[in-house]
Design an enzyme around this catalytic site. Structure first.
Site, mmCIF file in Angstrom:
data_model
loop_
_atom_site.group_PDB
_atom_site.id
_atom_site.type_symbol
_atom_site.label_atom_id
_atom_site.label_comp_id
_atom_site.label_asym_id
_atom_site.label_seq_id
_atom_site.Cartn_x
_atom_site.Cartn_y
_atom_site.Cartn_z
ATOM 1 N N ASN A 1 -8.422 -3.198 1.238
ATOM 2 C CA ASN A 1 -7.228 -2.997 0.355
ATOM 3 C C ASN A 1 -6.908 -1.269 0.336
ATOM 4 O O ASN A 1 -7.841 -0.980 -0.556
ATOM 5 C CB ASN A 1 -7.180 -3.553 -1.007
ATOM 6 N N TRP A 2 -6.321 -1.002 1.258
ATOM 7 C CA TRP A 2 -6.415 0.732 1.355
ATOM 8 C C TRP A 2 -5.678 1.039 -0.111
ATOM 9 O O TRP A 2 -5.650 2.336 -0.372
ATOM 10 C CB TRP A 2 -5.808 1.158 2.411
ATOM 11 N N HIS B 1 -2.531 -9.337 -6.765
ATOM 12 C CA HIS B 1 -3.444 -8.336 -7.117
ATOM 13 C C HIS B 1 -3.460 -7.838 -8.470
ATOM 14 O O HIS B 1 -2.429 -7.662 -8.942
ATOM 15 C CB HIS B 1 -3.410 -6.920 -6.129
ATOM 16 N N GLU C 1 -3.521 -4.946 -9.781
ATOM 17 C CA GLU C 1 -2.700 -3.790 -10.167
ATOM 18 C C GLU C 1 -1.224 -4.253 -10.226
ATOM 19 O O GLU C 1 -0.502 -3.961 -10.998
ATOM 20 C CB GLU C 1 -3.079 -2.937 -9.016
ATOM 21 N N GLY D 1 -12.775 -1.007 -8.962
ATOM 22 C CA GLY D 1 -12.636 0.444 -8.957
ATOM 23 C C GLY D 1 -13.535 1.272 -10.179
ATOM 24 O O GLY D 1 -13.355 2.327 -10.421
ATOM 25 N N SER E 1 -15.624 -3.304 -6.665
ATOM 26 C CA SER E 1 -16.901 -2.596 -6.598
ATOM 27 C C SER E 1 -17.913 -3.151 -5.386
ATOM 28 O O SER E 1 -19.032 -3.125 -5.650
ATOM 29 C CB SER E 1 -17.526 -2.236 -7.711
ATOM 30 N N GLY F 1 -11.892 -2.631 -1.912
ATOM 31 C CA GLY F 1 -11.019 -1.328 -2.181
ATOM 32 C C GLY F 1 -11.458 -0.200 -1.721
ATOM 33 O O GLY F 1 -11.521 0.370 -0.508
ATOM 34 N N GLY F 2 -12.077 0.638 -2.417
ATOM 35 C CA GLY F 2 -12.627 2.148 -2.349
ATOM 36 C C GLY F 2 -13.547 2.028 -1.020
ATOM 37 O O GLY F 2 -13.342 2.981 -0.361
HETATM 38 C C1 PEP Z 1 -9.499 -4.116 -4.990
HETATM 39 O O1 PEP Z 1 -8.550 -3.224 -5.279
HETATM 40 O O2 PEP Z 1 -9.035 -5.238 -4.527
HETATM 41 C C2 PEP Z 1 -10.786 -3.776 -4.871
HETATM 42 C C3 PEP Z 1 -11.681 -4.559 -5.056
HETATM 43 O O3 PEP Z 1 -11.133 -2.597 -5.227
HETATM 44 P P1 PEP Z 1 -12.843 -1.870 -5.468
HETATM 45 O O4 PEP Z 1 -13.603 -2.225 -4.197
HETATM 46 O O5 PEP Z 1 -12.457 -0.458 -5.257
HETATM 47 O O6 PEP Z 1 -13.387 -2.100 -6.820
#
Ligand code: PEP
Length: 247
Positions: free
Chosen positions: A9-10, A92, A94, A170, A210, A231-232
């Site tokens: 997920n960018w 998601h 967010e 995140g 994470s 994500g990151g």
């Molecule tokens: C995400 O946003 O779906 C996610 C898992 O982010 P991160 O890996 O940065 O925690």
């Protein structure tokens, strides 16, 4: 059998030029056998990333629950499909927290995706205060019951669910492999209660929060963990591919 998937997920990161460099780097790396890779760029980048991608599926992070019309700034599923895209994230955290997407709206998106033949990754997961109160199982079960568990058996077999504890997204704070596996085992059990064991075995359940090259191997070792939503760490070709190779 559940599919193995690692999805990136960018979010609202990367210019078109950065995205092109990232997909180009991924195209030049050897992907692991038996693991499906998906990336979810921002809408503006999707057509070009999809055009350039070689073997990595490209999806959208969001779409409108409405079909067309006066919804400024929104993107319809018809428009998504017209760019050759067939997979989307739904729910998601967010989208739920920042944009206020309710159970009802997410249910409409699920129904719309099914009607339009678009595959989806349905995200669920509890905020920190819910985990601290010990209510995480009831919370996640309700998210699934309210927006997902009404769909027909035939669609559920093909469904991908991503469990993403909000406190781990995140933040650098990962769920332990045991916490992830316990929630995933429960999700599969709840699917089995509604749809039966055979369907439950086919549902793919991803972990997100994470997830990095250093912890993916341990997380993916869980019997009910079929991959990750990243994500990151998906913004670097090396770490995304290293995570995908962690099975
Ligand atoms: C995400 O946003 O779906 C996610 C898992 O982010 P991160 O890996 O940065 O925690």
């Amino acid at each position: 059998m559940a599919r193995k998937i690692v999805a990136g997920n960018w979010k609202m990161n990367l210019t078109l030029q950065d995205g092109v460099k990232l997909i180009d780097a991924l195209n030049h790396m050897k992907a692991p056998e038996g693991v499906e890779l998906i990336v979810f760029p921002s809408h503006m980048l999707v057509p070009e990333i999809n055009r350039l991608s070689n073997g990595i599926e490209v999806g959208v992070q969001n779409f409108s629950e409405h079909t067309e019309g006066a919804y400024t700034g929104e993107t319809s599923l018809d428009q998504v499909k017209s760019c050759g895209v067939e997979v989307a994230l739904i729910g998601h955290s967010e989208r739920r927290q920042i944009f206020g997407e309710s159970h009802e709206v997410l249910k409409m998106k699920v129904n719309h995706a099914l009607a339009e033949d678009v595959n989806f990754v349905f995200c669920c997961g509890e905020p920190l205060e819910i985990r601290e109160a010990g209510s995480e199982y009831a919370f996640v079960k309700a998210q699934l019951e309210e927006s997902l568990f009404h769909i027909p058996d035939v669609n559920m077999s093909n469904t991908v669910i991503a469990y993403e504890p909000v406190w781990a997204i995140g933040t650098g704070r990962t769920a332990t492999a045991q916490q992830a596996e316990e929630m995933h085992a429960n999700i599969r059990k709840w699917v089995a209660e509604v749809y039966g064991e055979d369907v439950a075995k086919d549902v793919t359940i991803l972990y997100g929060g994470s997830c990095k090259p250093g912890n993916a191997n341990e997380l993916f070792a869980g019997a009910n963990v079929d991959g990750g939503l990243i994500g990151g760490a998906s913004l670097s070709a090396e770490s995304f591919m290293e995570i995908a190779r962690s099975f």
